[in-house]
Design a protein around this motif. Structure first.
Motif, PDB file in Angstrom:
ATOM      1  N   GLY A  56     -33.805 -24.851  12.139  1.00 49.90           N
ATOM      2  CA  GLY A  56     -34.890 -23.878  12.085  1.00 49.90           C
ATOM      3  C   GLY A  56     -34.837 -22.977  10.869  1.00 49.90           C
ATOM      4  O   GLY A  56     -35.782 -22.232  10.607  1.00 49.90           O
ATOM      5  N   VAL A  62     -36.545 -28.098  10.507  1.00 48.86           N
ATOM      6  CA  VAL A  62     -37.208 -27.143  11.396  1.00 48.86           C
ATOM      7  C   VAL A  62     -37.946 -27.939  12.476  1.00 48.86           C
ATOM      8  O   VAL A  62     -39.115 -28.311  12.299  1.00 48.86           O
ATOM      9  CB  VAL A  62     -38.187 -26.242  10.622  1.00 48.86           C
ATOM     10  CG1 VAL A  62     -38.861 -25.247  11.568  1.00 48.86           C
ATOM     11  CG2 VAL A  62     -37.469 -25.509   9.497  1.00 48.86           C
ATOM     12  N   GLY A 187     -39.490 -21.891  12.575  1.00 40.23           N
ATOM     13  CA  GLY A 187     -38.093 -22.014  12.958  1.00 40.23           C
ATOM     14  C   GLY A 187     -37.552 -20.750  13.596  1.00 40.23           C
ATOM     15  O   GLY A 187     -36.814 -20.805  14.595  1.00 40.23           O
TER      16      GLY A 187
END
Length: 294
Positions: A56, A62, A187
């Motif tokens: 993330g 992510v 994220g």
């Protein structure tokens, strides 16, 4: 770019420096591997240091869904770093979100921890704060998605246990805030929902913490109010643990007080490496205040 790969295929970006026994640094929610620069420069003189970005946090992958983020995955991602380098074990050093991941690594992968250094760990852990913390995680996630990270950083960076950093080191604080504002909005929002909001309370992990037998150092700033009582809980519960409280310090202790932090962690690692970290004397655990039977 160098990447390690987690068991679900997520790639974790890392940087490394130095040689010697391995030390893995695990960052907090508001930071990334750049937050460990004062420690990488210090400990790479004697250790093989690895710092990585959690899932993330770009340039790590992510994942789009919050289900790809959890406290268990955060701990297992540390194991993925060790696997990538072929380390049977390593010293694990974490702060805040990274401190929680370090603790859970000690629970889930106890045989792979040479030692644990758990810093700034405890936000939302106290029973009376649990619901409030979960609600705040929802608000934070929504604010990040609505505002973007740059605007969110202008508020989050000035939390009650971070203003101490600004007061002491405005230049360092400005860099911290800039780094926070560069993070992925998706994220960061997913991390709040999947990791922060859903992690179990430390007070529900007493039995698991009692089974941790590796050398453990617990660190907190004395103005990091949400982490003080949980720090004492961990000290009381983890058998071979020590608790160090840095005076007049807030949450980001490795950045706010790098000299004090590095000295404490350096002494800890040296004792562990020398086989001199003490085990708790059973006589120190008693229902008596003075040791006198009544």
């Amino acid at each position: 770019m160098p990447y390690a790969t987690a068991d679900d295929g997520v790639r974790l970006y890392y940087e490394e420096a130095g040689s010697g026994s391995p030390v893995v640094f695990v960052h907090e929610f508001a930071g990334d591997l750049r937050s460990w620069e004062p420690q990488l420069r210090q400990f790479a003189r004697r250790h093989h240091c690895i710092a990585y970005n959690a899932r993330g946090f770009e340039p790590s992958d992510v994942p789009e869904k919050p289900a790809s983020y959890s406290q268990a995955r955060a701990a297992d991602d540390i194991a993925a770093i060790l696997d990538h380098f072929g380390f049977a074990s390593a010293h694990i050093v974490g702060l805040s979100m990274g401190g929680f991941a370090t603790l859970h690594f000690g629970i889930r992968h106890h045989d792979r921890a040479r030692s644990l250094c758990i810093g700034g760990c405890g936000y939302g852990a106290e029973p009376g704060q649990r619901d409030r913390f979960r609600a705040e995680a929802d608000v934070i996630s929504a604010a990040i998605l609505a505002q973007g990270m740059a605007k969110f950083a202008e508020t989050y960076a000035y939390g009650p246990s971070r203003v101490q950093f600004e007061n002491k080191d405005p230049r360092g604080f400005a860099e911290f805030k800039r780094i926070l504002g560069e993070h992925s909005s998706l994220g960061s929002a997913n991390t709040q929902i999947g990791v922060q909001r859903e992690r179990p309370s430390l007070y529900d992990l007493v039995a698991e913490m009692r089974r941790i037998t590796v050398p453990t150092l617990i660190l907190t700033g004395d103005e990091d109010w949400p982490c003080l009582q949980p720090g004492i809980l961990m000290k009381q519960t983890i058998p071979n643990s020590a608790l160090a409280v840095i005076p007049n310090a807030g949450h980001a202790i490795n950045l706010e007080e790098p000299d004090a932090y590095n000295r404490l962690v350096g002494d800890f690692l040296a004792q562990v490496e020398a086989g001199r970290w003490p085990s708790r004397d059973p006589r120190a655990v008693s229902g008596s205040i003075t040791g006198v039977k009544t």
